[in-house]
Design a protein around this motif. Structure first.
Motif, PDB file in Angstrom:
ATOM      1  N   HIS A   1       6.842  13.333 -19.988  1.00 27.35           N
ATOM      2  CA  HIS A   1       8.308  13.333 -20.048  1.00 27.35           C
ATOM      3  C   HIS A   1       8.907  13.757 -18.700  1.00 27.35           C
ATOM      4  CE1 HIS A   1      12.357  13.729 -21.513  1.00 27.35           C
ATOM      5  NE2 HIS A   1      12.367  15.047 -21.348  1.00 27.35           N
TER       6      HIS A   1
ATOM      7  N   GLN B   1      11.259  11.475 -16.263  1.00 26.83           N
ATOM      8  CA  GLN B   1      12.577  11.936 -15.825  1.00 26.83           C
ATOM      9  C   GLN B   1      12.664  11.977 -14.306  1.00 26.83           C
ATOM     10  OE1 GLN B   1      15.330  12.595 -17.686  1.00 26.83           O
ATOM     11  NE2 GLN B   1      16.385  12.856 -15.724  1.00 26.83           N
ATOM     12  N   ARG B   2      11.587  12.377 -13.661  1.00 24.12           N
ATOM     13  CA  ARG B   2      11.569  12.451 -12.198  1.00 24.12           C
ATOM     14  C   ARG B   2      11.871  11.093 -11.583  1.00 24.12           C
ATOM     15  NH1 ARG B   2       6.324  15.090  -9.489  1.00 24.12           N
ATOM     16  NH2 ARG B   2       7.127  16.820 -10.750  1.00 24.12           N
TER      17      ARG B   2
ATOM     18  N   GLN C   1      13.869   8.945 -12.556  1.00 20.97           N
ATOM     19  CA  GLN C   1      15.273   8.561 -12.729  1.00 20.97           C
ATOM     20  C   GLN C   1      16.208   9.238 -11.738  1.00 20.97           C
ATOM     21  OE1 GLN C   1      16.679   8.632 -16.834  1.00 20.97           O
ATOM     22  NE2 GLN C   1      14.567   8.505 -17.574  1.00 20.97           N
ATOM     23  N   TYR C   2      15.740  10.269 -11.030  1.00 22.12           N
ATOM     24  CA  TYR C   2      16.609  10.965 -10.087  1.00 22.12           C
ATOM     25  C   TYR C   2      16.935  10.054  -8.912  1.00 22.12           C
ATOM     26  CZ  TYR C   2      15.470  15.305 -12.546  1.00 22.12           C
ATOM     27  OH  TYR C   2      15.329  16.282 -13.489  1.00 22.12           O
TER      28      TYR C   2
END
Length: 281
Positions: free
Chosen positions: A11, A15-16, A18-19
């Motif tokens: 997860h 998420q990383r 998407q930065y």
């Protein structure tokens, strides 16, 4: 490693990806600001200060700024070296503006002993200084770092100035705790504001991001403690005084005096402690 841990790590990796930005560290940003302030205003020093040679310190600050730009490089139109050079070319003008701000405080605050105290002690001056530095970086199209710098000052002083605000010369924030100045605020010359003042928006929505949401304060205005002035169409005319605790969402003409009228009831017991005696002030 448990299934839960593996799932959580997956997860984090998702998420990383998407930065959109990588940023410098907050401690590095704070160190740069404080060392730059010591270069501009060497009225304080600590036991671990950098070289006393101005030229050497200047070069180290240039290197630090380039380092701060590195994580943002993919979101910058020019190289970190070029943008750093442009910033330091503008530093003399920033310095001149800060001298005007310091003089405005020293000349108008009866409690100020002199320029040295203003520079070393006054939170209003520090917040304005960081704002002016961050504002120039924003004008150079540096993403995110300007906001990091003003939020660093916010944490140090309790004064929140968005780097996008446009603020004229000889600006004076007295005391300062709780002051909020929004992104599209425009402030003229020789303006003085007190603690708790909010220059904000009447309506908050993402669709308003590119619109003027915050007020315009013209030259020579004084805004007293805890006044709230809201709205992108709100203009406070020059040479006006806005009293403490005023809530203002509309424009006022030049030379206006805006204040609250209120009644204070004081209740005192009579000598025999029977019915209270009411006074209206």
């Amino acid at each position: 490693m448990t299934t839960t841990n593996t799932t959580f790590l997956d997860h984090l990796l998702a998420q990383r990806a998407q930065y959109r930005y990588k940023l410098p560290s907050r401690p590095d940003a704070g160190r740069f600001i404080d060392q730059l302030m010591r270069l501009l205003f060497p009225v304080t020093q600590d036991c671990q200060s950098a070289s006393q040679h101005v030229g050497e310190t200047y070069q180290k600050l240039n290197d630090q700024l380039v380092c701060l730009f590195r994580p943002l490089e993919t979101n910058m139109a020019e190289s970190p070296e070029v943008v750093a050079e442009r910033f330091f070319e503008r530093l003399p003008a920033i310095y001149d503006n800060l001298l005007l701000d310091a003089h405005a405080i020293a000349d108008n605050d009866p409690a100020a002993v002199g320029m040295e105290e203003v520079i070393a002690v006054y939170p209003g001056f520090y917040a304005i200084a960081v704002y002016r530095i961050a504002h120039e970086l924003l004008r150079l199209n540096v993403p995110l770092l300007p906001r990091m710098l003003t939020e660093y000052a916010h944490g140090q002083t309790g004064i929140d100035i968005h780097p996008g605000a446009v603020i004229g010369g000889s600006f004076f924030i007295d005391h300062g705790t709780g002051v909020v100045i929004g992104e599209t605020t425009i402030i003229g010359e020789n303006v003085k504001i007190y603690q708790g003042v909010t220059l904000g928006a009447t309506y908050v929505a993402k669709s308003m991001a590119q619109k003027k949401r915050h007020p315009t304060i013209e030259n020579n205005v004084v805004i007293y403690a805890n006044a709230t002035i809201l709205g992108g169409h709100t203009v406070v005319g020059h040479d006006s005084v806005i009293g403490g605790n005023v809530w203002l969402t509309g424009s006022v003409e030049a030379h206006s005096l805006v204040f609250n009228q209120h009644k204070t009831d004081v209740r005192l017991k009579s000598l025999d402690e029977s019915e209270p005696i009411n006074f209206v002030i």
